[in-house]
Design a protein around this motif. Sequence first.
Motif, short mmCIF file in Angstrom:
data_model
loop_
_atom_site.label_atom_id
_atom_site.label_comp_id
_atom_site.label_asym_id
_atom_site.label_seq_id
_atom_site.Cartn_x
_atom_site.Cartn_y
_atom_site.Cartn_z
N LEU A 1 44.90 32.62 35.49
CA LEU A 1 43.64 33.29 35.77
C LEU A 1 42.66 33.15 34.61
O LEU A 1 41.45 33.03 34.82
N GLU A 2 43.17 33.13 33.40
CA GLU A 2 42.29 32.96 32.24
C GLU A 2 41.57 31.62 32.28
O GLU A 2 40.43 31.50 31.85
N VAL A 3 42.26 30.61 32.82
CA VAL A 3 41.67 29.28 32.92
C VAL A 3 40.75 29.17 34.14
O VAL A 3 39.68 28.56 34.09
N ALA A 4 41.17 29.79 35.25
CA ALA A 4 40.49 29.58 36.53
C ALA A 4 39.30 30.49 36.78
O ALA A 4 38.41 30.14 37.56
N VAL A 5 39.28 31.66 36.15
CA VAL A 5 38.22 32.64 36.44
C VAL A 5 37.19 32.63 35.31
O VAL A 5 37.49 33.05 34.19
N PRO B 1 28.22 41.96 36.47
CA PRO B 1 29.12 41.34 37.44
C PRO B 1 30.59 41.51 37.09
O PRO B 1 30.96 41.54 35.92
N SER B 2 31.41 41.59 38.13
CA SER B 2 32.85 41.74 37.96
C SER B 2 33.55 40.46 38.39
O SER B 2 33.15 39.81 39.36
N THR B 3 34.63 40.11 37.68
CA THR B 3 35.42 38.94 38.04
C THR B 3 36.58 39.30 38.96
O THR B 3 37.36 38.42 39.33
N ALA B 4 36.69 40.58 39.34
CA ALA B 4 37.83 41.02 40.16
C ALA B 4 37.94 40.25 41.48
O ALA B 4 39.05 39.86 41.87
N PRO B 5 36.83 40.00 42.22
CA PRO B 5 36.97 39.24 43.47
C PRO B 5 37.53 37.84 43.26
O PRO B 5 38.32 37.34 44.06
N LEU B 6 37.13 37.18 42.17
CA LEU B 6 37.63 35.84 41.89
C LEU B 6 39.13 35.90 41.56
O LEU B 6 39.90 35.03 42.00
N ALA B 7 39.52 36.90 40.79
CA ALA B 7 40.94 37.04 40.45
C ALA B 7 41.77 37.31 41.70
O ALA B 7 42.89 36.77 41.85
N ARG B 8 41.26 38.14 42.61
CA ARG B 8 42.00 38.42 43.85
C ARG B 8 42.16 37.15 44.68
O ARG B 8 43.21 36.93 45.30
N PHE B 9 41.12 36.32 44.71
CA PHE B 9 41.19 35.06 45.45
C PHE B 9 42.34 34.20 44.92
O PHE B 9 43.14 33.66 45.69
N TRP B 10 42.43 34.06 43.60
CA TRP B 10 43.46 33.21 43.03
C TRP B 10 44.85 33.82 43.16
O TRP B 10 45.84 33.10 43.30
#
Length: 312
Positions: free
Chosen positions: A159-163, A133-142
């Motif tokens: 982003l380090e805290v939120a993703v 899995p990639s965290t890129a979609p979550l990072a784009r959301f934030w």
Amino acid sequence: MSHEVAWSIGELAERAGATVKTVRFYSDRGLLPETSRSSGGHRRYGPEALERLRLIRSLRILGLPLPEVRRVLEDEGAAGRVLEDAVSVRLRELGGELKALRWREAALRLVRECPPAERADRLRLVGAVNVPPSTAPLARFWRAWLPPRMPARATSAFLEVAVPQPPDEPAPAQVLAFARLHAMTTAPCPGGRRPQPEVHRVAGAGGATVLYAGLAEAYELVGPLLRRARDPYPGEALDAFVAAYARAYGSRDTRGFRRPLAARLAAEPRLNRYWELTAVVRTPEGGRPEPTAGSADDWLRTALERDNATAA
């Protein structure tokens, strides 16, 4: 009479425990040294070719691609370094492959163990997530949520805290939580834009940077309290929380500031579901939920409300 060893391709294959096809494959690519040719033009090999063939097979069993095998064989002066680099690369690749396999295993368990009526939905959720899995979609959301022109360092820290990072050995519940986070952050928002907190518009990019730095400090102070299941109360963590907003607004932490701040925070858009799922992703199976920015923020908001009520 020459006593030099001269094996045929079949004899070399037999001594190495390989097939003639394998020996011919490496020989055709110039990786096996020939000692001579027979009168009929057939290749002859000696002990050096046997040792070389054994080394090649060992490297291939480790998963090294042929170009890396050639580099190890041809660069004798740097063979140790080349081999170390090649093995390090392969280890990283295997780490990713193992992570993907563990993720697939947990996803399969998730589908197998859920009620039949829910399987189609579970399949749709986990099938939309890349493996690993990639965290890129979550990072784009934030990044869309955060104020524009916010400094890169401040954005990275948030982003380090939120993703949440997907666990290397996930439980089915963690796979499901991450898949739901992926669905939440990639779904279209009403009106085509994400609701931006009022604090971003009031504080601006510079004020928001100050705010998030202060909130990170407050959340860190709350972490141990959450782990000990302490009820919200006024104290150092709440003071840091309020001070972050006061600095962002160019104000001071006074009673007259705390009351309207609580009202403003109560009216802000919330992402409770996001933080609930984040806690699941970050918590090992059977472990206690780890604090998140969302749970810390909830604790501090409640502490502020109680502090205001006591002062009144």
